[in-house]
Every structure is written in structure tokens, then in C-alpha cells.
Design a protein around this motif. Structure first.
Motif, PDB file in Angstrom:
ATOM      1  N   HIS A   1       0.840  -1.202   0.000  1.00  0.00           N
ATOM      2  CA  HIS A   1       0.000   0.000   0.000  1.00  0.00           C
ATOM      3  C   HIS A   1       0.875   1.253   0.000  1.00  0.00           C
ATOM      4  O   HIS A   1       0.590   2.224  -0.716  1.00  0.00           O
ATOM      5  CB  HIS A   1      -0.920   0.002   1.227  1.00  0.00           C
ATOM      6  CG  HIS A   1      -1.887   1.135   1.253  1.00  0.00           C
ATOM      7  ND1 HIS A   1      -3.085   1.121   0.564  1.00  0.00           N
ATOM      8  CD2 HIS A   1      -1.832   2.350   1.878  1.00  0.00           C
ATOM      9  CE1 HIS A   1      -3.725   2.263   0.764  1.00  0.00           C
ATOM     10  NE2 HIS A   1      -2.990   3.020   1.566  1.00  0.00           N
ATOM     11  N   LEU A   2       1.954   1.242   0.765  1.00  0.00           N
ATOM     12  CA  LEU A   2       2.863   2.387   0.791  1.00  0.00           C
ATOM     13  C   LEU A   2       3.556   2.576  -0.556  1.00  0.00           C
ATOM     14  O   LEU A   2       3.723   3.711  -1.027  1.00  0.00           O
ATOM     15  CB  LEU A   2       3.897   2.210   1.902  1.00  0.00           C
ATOM     16  CG  LEU A   2       3.382   2.335   3.335  1.00  0.00           C
ATOM     17  CD1 LEU A   2       4.471   1.959   4.337  1.00  0.00           C
ATOM     18  CD2 LEU A   2       2.876   3.757   3.617  1.00  0.00           C
ATOM     19  N   ARG A   3       3.959   1.480  -1.197  1.00  0.00           N
ATOM     20  CA  ARG A   3       4.590   1.602  -2.524  1.00  0.00           C
ATOM     21  C   ARG A   3       3.618   2.214  -3.529  1.00  0.00           C
ATOM     22  O   ARG A   3       3.990   3.096  -4.322  1.00  0.00           O
ATOM     23  CB  ARG A   3       5.058   0.226  -2.996  1.00  0.00           C
ATOM     24  CG  ARG A   3       6.192  -0.376  -2.171  1.00  0.00           C
ATOM     25  CD  ARG A   3       6.684  -1.689  -2.757  1.00  0.00           C
ATOM     26  NE  ARG A   3       7.668  -2.320  -1.877  1.00  0.00           N
ATOM     27  CZ  ARG A   3       7.427  -3.358  -1.089  1.00  0.00           C
ATOM     28  NH1 ARG A   3       6.207  -3.905  -1.084  1.00  0.00           N
ATOM     29  NH2 ARG A   3       8.373  -3.852  -0.306  1.00  0.00           N
ATOM     30  N   ASP A   4       2.361   1.762  -3.499  1.00  0.00           N
ATOM     31  CA  ASP A   4       1.354   2.304  -4.415  1.00  0.00           C
ATOM     32  C   ASP A   4       1.096   3.785  -4.114  1.00  0.00           C
ATOM     33  O   ASP A   4       0.950   4.598  -5.043  1.00  0.00           O
ATOM     34  CB  ASP A   4       0.048   1.513  -4.278  1.00  0.00           C
ATOM     35  CG  ASP A   4       0.189   0.072  -4.746  1.00  0.00           C
ATOM     36  OD1 ASP A   4       1.160  -0.238  -5.473  1.00  0.00           O
ATOM     37  OD2 ASP A   4      -0.674  -0.751  -4.369  1.00  0.00           O
ATOM     38  N   TYR A   5       1.027   4.114  -2.838  1.00  0.00           N
ATOM     39  CA  TYR A   5       0.804   5.507  -2.433  1.00  0.00           C
ATOM     40  C   TYR A   5       1.950   6.384  -2.918  1.00  0.00           C
ATOM     41  O   TYR A   5       1.729   7.472  -3.479  1.00  0.00           O
ATOM     42  CB  TYR A   5       0.676   5.562  -0.909  1.00  0.00           C
ATOM     43  CG  TYR A   5       0.675   6.958  -0.330  1.00  0.00           C
ATOM     44  CD1 TYR A   5      -0.500   7.690  -0.239  1.00  0.00           C
ATOM     45  CD2 TYR A   5       1.853   7.534   0.156  1.00  0.00           C
ATOM     46  CE1 TYR A   5      -0.507   8.969   0.303  1.00  0.00           C
ATOM     47  CE2 TYR A   5       1.861   8.810   0.700  1.00  0.00           C
ATOM     48  CZ  TYR A   5       0.681   9.524   0.765  1.00  0.00           C
ATOM     49  OH  TYR A   5       0.676  10.790   1.296  1.00  0.00           O
ATOM     50  N   MET A   6       3.188   5.931  -2.752  1.00  0.00           N
ATOM     51  CA  MET A   6       4.351   6.709  -3.169  1.00  0.00           C
ATOM     52  C   MET A   6       4.362   6.917  -4.677  1.00  0.00           C
ATOM     53  O   MET A   6       4.699   7.999  -5.166  1.00  0.00           O
ATOM     54  CB  MET A   6       5.630   6.016  -2.725  1.00  0.00           C
ATOM     55  CG  MET A   6       5.837   6.012  -1.219  1.00  0.00           C
ATOM     56  SD  MET A   6       7.215   4.981  -0.688  1.00  0.00           S
ATOM     57  CE  MET A   6       8.597   5.886  -1.400  1.00  0.00           C
ATOM     58  N   ALA A   7       3.959   5.919  -5.413  1.00  0.00           N
ATOM     59  CA  ALA A   7       3.949   6.028  -6.873  1.00  0.00           C
ATOM     60  C   ALA A   7       2.950   7.072  -7.351  1.00  0.00           C
ATOM     61  O   ALA A   7       3.124   7.658  -8.430  1.00  0.00           O
ATOM     62  CB  ALA A   7       3.627   4.668  -7.490  1.00  0.00           C
ATOM     63  N   ALA A   8       1.926   7.321  -6.533  1.00  0.00           N
ATOM     64  CA  ALA A   8       0.883   8.268  -6.935  1.00  0.00           C
ATOM     65  C   ALA A   8       1.131   9.686  -6.444  1.00  0.00           C
ATOM     66  O   ALA A   8       0.385  10.604  -6.804  1.00  0.00           O
ATOM     67  CB  ALA A   8      -0.471   7.788  -6.411  1.00  0.00           C
ATOM     68  N   GLN A   9       2.166   9.886  -5.614  1.00  0.00           N
ATOM     69  CA  GLN A   9       2.414  11.202  -5.027  1.00  0.00           C
ATOM     70  C   GLN A   9       3.174  12.109  -5.983  1.00  0.00           C
ATOM     71  O   GLN A   9       3.807  11.671  -6.938  1.00  0.00           O
ATOM     72  CB  GLN A   9       3.185  11.065  -3.718  1.00  0.00           C
ATOM     73  CG  GLN A   9       2.417  10.345  -2.634  1.00  0.00           C
ATOM     74  CD  GLN A   9       1.035  10.938  -2.397  1.00  0.00           C
ATOM     75  OE1 GLN A   9       0.911  12.071  -1.945  1.00  0.00           O
ATOM     76  NE2 GLN A   9       0.004  10.183  -2.719  1.00  0.00           N
ATOM     77  N   THR A  10       3.140  13.416  -5.663  1.00  0.00           N
ATOM     78  CA  THR A  10       3.848  14.435  -6.447  1.00  0.00           C
ATOM     79  C   THR A  10       4.768  15.209  -5.517  1.00  0.00           C
ATOM     80  O   THR A  10       4.627  15.160  -4.289  1.00  0.00           O
ATOM     81  CB  THR A  10       2.852  15.414  -7.089  1.00  0.00           C
ATOM     82  OG1 THR A  10       2.239  16.177  -6.043  1.00  0.00           O
ATOM     83  CG2 THR A  10       1.783  14.674  -7.872  1.00  0.00           C
TER      84      THR A  10
END
Length: 584
Positions: free
Chosen positions: A141-150
Motif C-alpha cells: 500500500h505504501l509503494r502504491d501511495y508513493m507512486a501516486a504522489q507528487t
């Protein structure tokens, strides 16, 4: 007689100390009301903006118990009687049908700015708040969240602009591994980006190596007073988990509540309104937060309690205590005497049922400050006439507050000190609290969210059955309130109502049947008694002529439902000061 010029230019706290305490509390109570409430019928020939009509009007005021019509004019309740007595005119009539009309629900304890700041955080909570059931899912979940951040999420540190990843709500009691994620787990997500996860209690955090380094938490960093840096087994090297005051060096880098955007504030306002809440609380603010909220546009009332645990703490001269400025009020101050039962940092009088790994068998948590310091804080604010919210989860922490109030050397007056959470109270403590007129605010949502954990790991069966002792308070005729402590759990007042009346755990067991109360009694704790907690019973908490037009429409009458079915209720509409702010 004190000369007026003697304290001109001094902080408000210092000036209040010079006044007799009873007089100050009278001033505070008076400042919460616009005008005395008239319980006699208002002339029905007047023009109303809205007339609400239906058989399920729950006024929470015995004087108007039979009413089936409520007229609202501007921001006030104009008239409450049987519809047959209405001879006036209304611009609009709302036929409620089988829906119920109640006073607006009051958040007795929560953290508005903290909830607003979570909008952009990673949700690492377990069901029903999130989806995480094990550490592998948390990492992904953290990896997916990081991939979506700016880069817009970057937070400035003392040396550079560093993009922090912040998650909220992880719960070791619900993870398959039954442990906290450590620095190794989070380093596996990223060994370069600082990551910090806030425990569901808000009293612990887990960080990776870059975050620990930026916060200066190393093997030679001592545990601060009132906090613990957990270490690797057989070593002084931090394992990534920090407790209570040890979170401070991390928190300063990732919490930017004073920089909240209006959009984040609006999102929080919508969340509260969607749960029928017309008065919310920020129960552990900073002055930066208070000043930011002064500039915000609010559509519900918001009561702020800054943390007053510093020797140099003083309320600025231009901030009136107990008086709304637009929709914002400084209600008093917050003290924190211990930690979290689900995080096993609450201060108990007897050891935890299962002590945390590596600790002695007699471990019973710890206070955040010594008794002498708690005494000094309580003496100071009682003398100043400043209302107090005091965080006490464990019974040993509760006793600290009781002892501190008993040693105050001035009359307590109408102080309405609120014991926040009040989770593990003993019967004798309730007796003394009744004598001291301390208001318990129970975190009764715990019975669902952590009831099984309390029974099996934290407290054992006997003590766990007594958490949030609402029936014991009711039998003493004590005013009490109940709360969600958002964002620790969502500010869902329907689930809170259900949890308080049913005391059903996640597994479906009943935790402490003897402490159940009725639906009506639970509603009182969310309305008229919550208004009393805020010194606002003259203007809120019931559908009474002359009071503020804070109302909520529910999908059905909760008093005609079996308590086990209360989760089926929905908030249909929320009205704050006569204005509809949420409709489903």
C-alpha cells in the motif's frame, strides 16, 4: 483590590489568576450564551423560514416531549409545539414522514485539524476504516501511495526539502503478525525516502532509517521524560517504534497542521457534517493551529483546546476564553497525563494482562508527567478559571487528576473539568469524581474497535468489561459524554451510538453487558450533556425555543429501533445555525 493598570499588557492567563475563581467561571459560562432560553411558547403568528413537521421529533427536552412541529427563523429555533397549535406562516415546510428530527450532534472530543491533515496521508488502517490486514499489504500500500504522489507533498526540513511519506492508522492488534512494523519493514519500502506511520492510537509511531536520521533518533538518544524509544533486542539501536513524547522529534517534520489549506479544512467540515455533527472539537491544538482556524471559513461551530503543558504557556490577551468569534471558540486548555490502552502506554494501577515483549511482568504503563507537575498545572488553571480537558486513559492516570483536584487550595467553582477517555475507572474513583463534579467523556467506540484486544491482551476479561463505564456514571446521575476521538476512529456518531448501547466487539461478543445504556441515554451524551460539557446547555443540545437552530435529520427514529439495528440509521441532513450544510 488589584489596580487595573497592574496587569494591563499581561497575558490573559495571568490576568485571570487575579480574579476570584467563582467569578471567572460565571463569566465563562455567561460568555457561552447569547440570551436566556425562554421555555414558554413563542407567539405562533410569526413568520418562520422553515417549519419541520413529523411524528418523530426528538427534542431531548422534556418540556417539549410531545412536539411534532419545529419552526426555525434565521439561526434560532422559533417555536416547538404540536402542529395543531401552529397559526403562523413558514416560507418552507419540510414533511419529515418517518424520518426523525434531533438536535445537532456534538463532538465531545476529537482533533479537527489532525483529521483535516490526514486527507493526504496514506490510509494504513485495518477494516472497517482501511484495508490492511498484514505487514506485506501495508508495504505494498505504501509503494502504491508513493507512486501516486507528487513533489507538492514535500516538507521542508532544516537542511533540505525532503518528501516525507506519512501513513496513519496502522493497528498492531489487527495485523496478522500482531506486532508493530519496524524500521526494517519500512526500509524495505524505501531506504532513501523518510517514512513514518502513525499508530491508530496516535500515541506511537513507526519510522524507517531515513526518518529516524532526520529526526536525530540514534542509539545514543536517551528516552525523553514521558516517552520511550524502542530498541533492537540486546542493543540500544532504535527499532523504529517510538512512544508518546519520543514522537516529538519526528512529528515536527511531518505534521503541518498550521499550514492546512482551506480545501483540507472543507473536507474535514464535510466529514463532520455528514455524520450529523454541528459542533466539533480540536482537543489538542497549538497556537499555530488556532490562528490558522481563525482565518478559516467554517460552517459548524468549532471549540479549540490548546495543549497547556509548558511552564511558559499563556493565553494571548486578544483571545477570549469561552466566547465564539464567528464559529470558533477557545474552550480552555488540554492536559495529557498518560497514553493509550490499545498501544499499552496508558498508566494503570495494575499490570497489563499481556505485557509488551521485553518488559517486566509488572509493567503498567507510565504517566507523561510526574504527580507534582500535574498538581501544578491543575492548580494553575483552576485558579485562572480556565476549563480543562484532561487525557486520562488508565485508572492510575485518572487518580492523578483526582489527586490534583483535591489538592487545589481555592474553591473549584463551576469548573466542569472533563476527564477525556476515562477508560479504566474504578467505582470508588467515580464516587470521588462525582463529588468533585468531574465530567467523564468515555471513548465508548473502543468497545467495538478494540474490545477483543482489551479483553485478551490489554486488560483481561474483568477490567475490560468495565471500560467506558457509562452505566456506572448514569447510576450516579453524573453528566457524561461519549466520543470517537477522530481521526483515531472516524467521527461516525451512528456507530458511536450503536457501540455505546450494544458494547459489541469485532468478534460479535458483548463486552461488559452491565455497562450498557439505552439509546435515549446515549443520545443525551451526544446532545444536551455534551452541550453542558462545553458550558453551552443554554443554547445547544435540545430542540427548545430560543436555542441555536442546530438540527439533524435521521432516516428513522432511533428510539423505535432495536439497539442492535442502529447501524442501519443514516444521516439524511445536517442543519447548522439554520443553514443546511449536508444532504444525502
Amino acid at each position: 483590590m488589584t489596580d487595573k493598570g497592574e496587569f494591563e499588557g499581561k497575558p490573559l492567563l495571568i490576568r485571570l489568576i487575579t480574579l476570584p475563581v467563582a467569578a471567572v467561571f460565571c463569566l465563562l459560562a455567561a460568555s457561552c450564551t447569547h440570551s436566556p432560553v425562554a421555555h414558554s411558547p413563542v407567539a405562533a403568528s410569526q413568520l418562520a423560514d422553515v417549519l419541520y413537521v413529523g411524528p418523530h421529533v426528538l427534542t431531548m427536552d422534556e418540556a417539549f416531549a410531545g412536539a411534532d412541529a419545529v419552526a426555525v427563523k434565521d439561526d434560532s429555533i422559533l417555536w416547538v409545539r404540536p402542529q395543531a397549535d401552529w397559526t403562523g406562516q413558514a416560507t418552507r415546510t419540510v414533511e419529515l414522514g418517518e424520518r426523525a428530527l434531533l438536535p445537532g450532534l456534538i463532538d465531545a472530543h476529537g482533533h479537527f485539524a489532525f483529521l483535516a491533515s490526514t486527507v493526504n496521508m496514506a490510509n494504513v488502517a485495518s477494516p472497517p476504516v482501511g484495508t490492511i490486514t498484514n505487514i506485506a499489504e501495508l508495504q505494498q500500500h505504501l509503494r502504491d501511495y508513493m507512486a501516486a504522489q507528487t513533489p507538492a507533498t514535500a516538507v521542508a526540513t532544516s537542511t533540505d526539502a525532503v518528501r516525507w511519506v506519512v501513513g496513519i492508522g496502522y493497528d498492531d492488534s489487527l495485523l496478522a503478525e500482531r506486532r508493530h512494523p519496524n524500521r526494517d519493514d519500512l526500509d524495505a519500502v524505501s531506504a532513501t525516502v523518510p517514512i513514518v506511520l502513525i499508530h491508530v492510537s496516535g500515541h506511537l509511531a513507526a519510522a524507517n532509517s531515513p526518518a529516524l536520521a532526520l529526526a536525530g533518533i540514534t542509539a545514543v538518544t536517551p528516552d525523553p521524560p514521558g516517552g520511550v524509544i524502542r530498541r533492537r533486542s540486546g542493543s540500544q539501536e532504535p527499532d523504529g517504534v517510538v512512544e508518546e513524547t519520543a514522537m516529538a522529534n519526528l512529528r515536527q517534520y511531518y505534521i503541518g497542521n498550521a499550514e492546512l489549506t482551506q480545501q483540507e479544512i472543507d473536507d474535514a467540515l464535510t466529514t463532520y457534517a455528514s455524520h450529523g455533527i454541528t459542533t466539533a472539537q480540536d482537543g489538542a491544538a497549538s497556537w499555530g493551529i488556532y490562528e490558522r482556524l481563525q482565518r478559516a471559513s467554517l460552517n459548524i461551530d468549532l471549540v479549540v483546546y490548546p495543549v497547556g503543558m509548558a511552564d511558559d504557556f499563556a493565553i494571548p490577551d486578544d483571545v477570549p476564553v469561552g466566547e465564539y468569534q464567528q464559529r470558533l471558540k477557545l474552550g480552555g486548555i488540554k492536559l495529557i497525563l498518560d497514553g493509550s490502552p490499545q498501544g499499552k502506554t496508558a498508566y494503570l494501577s495494575a499490570p497489563y494482562h499481556v505485557v509488551p515483549e521485553g518488559l517486566d511482568a509488572d509493567y503498567r504503563g507510565y504517566p507523561t508527567v510526574p504527580q507534582a507537575q500535574a498538581n501544578a498545572y491543575v492548580q494553575r488553571f483552576v485558579e485562572a478559571g480556565v476549563p480543562m480537558l484532561v487525557h486520562c486513559n488508565g485508572d492510575a492516570a485518572a487518580q492523578m487528576l483526582i489527586d490534583a483536584l483535591q489538592q487545589v487550595d481555592v474553591p473549584l467553582g463551576d469548573h466542569r473539568t472533563v476527564m477525556i477517555h476515562a477508560q479504566v475507572l474504578r467505582e470508588t474513583q467515580l464516587d470521588t469524581m462525582q463529588q468533585l463534579q468531574v465530567i467523564p467523556s468515555f471513548f465508548s467506540a473502543h468497545t467495538f474497535y478494540w474490545g477483543d484486544w482489551h479483553r485478551d491482551s490489554v486488560l483481561g476479561e474483568q477490567r475490560a468489561a468495565r471500560i467506558s463505564a457509562t452505566r456506572s456514571a448514569l447510576e450516579r446521575d453524573m453528566p457524561f459524554t461519549v466520543h470517537n476521538d477522530a481521526p483515531i476512529v472516524p467521527p461516525d456518531m451512528i456507530r458511536l451510538l450503536w457501540a455505546t448501547t450494544n458494547r459489541q466487539t469485532r468478534s460479535g461478543a458483548t463486552l461488559g453487558e452491565a455497562q450498557r445504556i439505552s439509546t435515549y441515554q446515549a443520545l443525551r451524551a451526544m446532545t444536551i450533556d455534551a452541550a453542558y460539557q462545553y458550558f453551552e446547555e443554554a443554547e445547544k443540545g435540545s430542540i427548545t425555543p430560543g436555542k441555536q437552530a442546530d438540527l439533524v435529520i435521521l432516516s428513522a427514529n432511533p428510539l423505535q429501533m432495536d439497539a442492535s439495528e442502529l447501524l442501519q440509521l443514516q444521516v439524511e441532513e445536517t442543519i447548522s445555525r439554520g443553514v443546511s450544510i449536508f444532504q444525502r
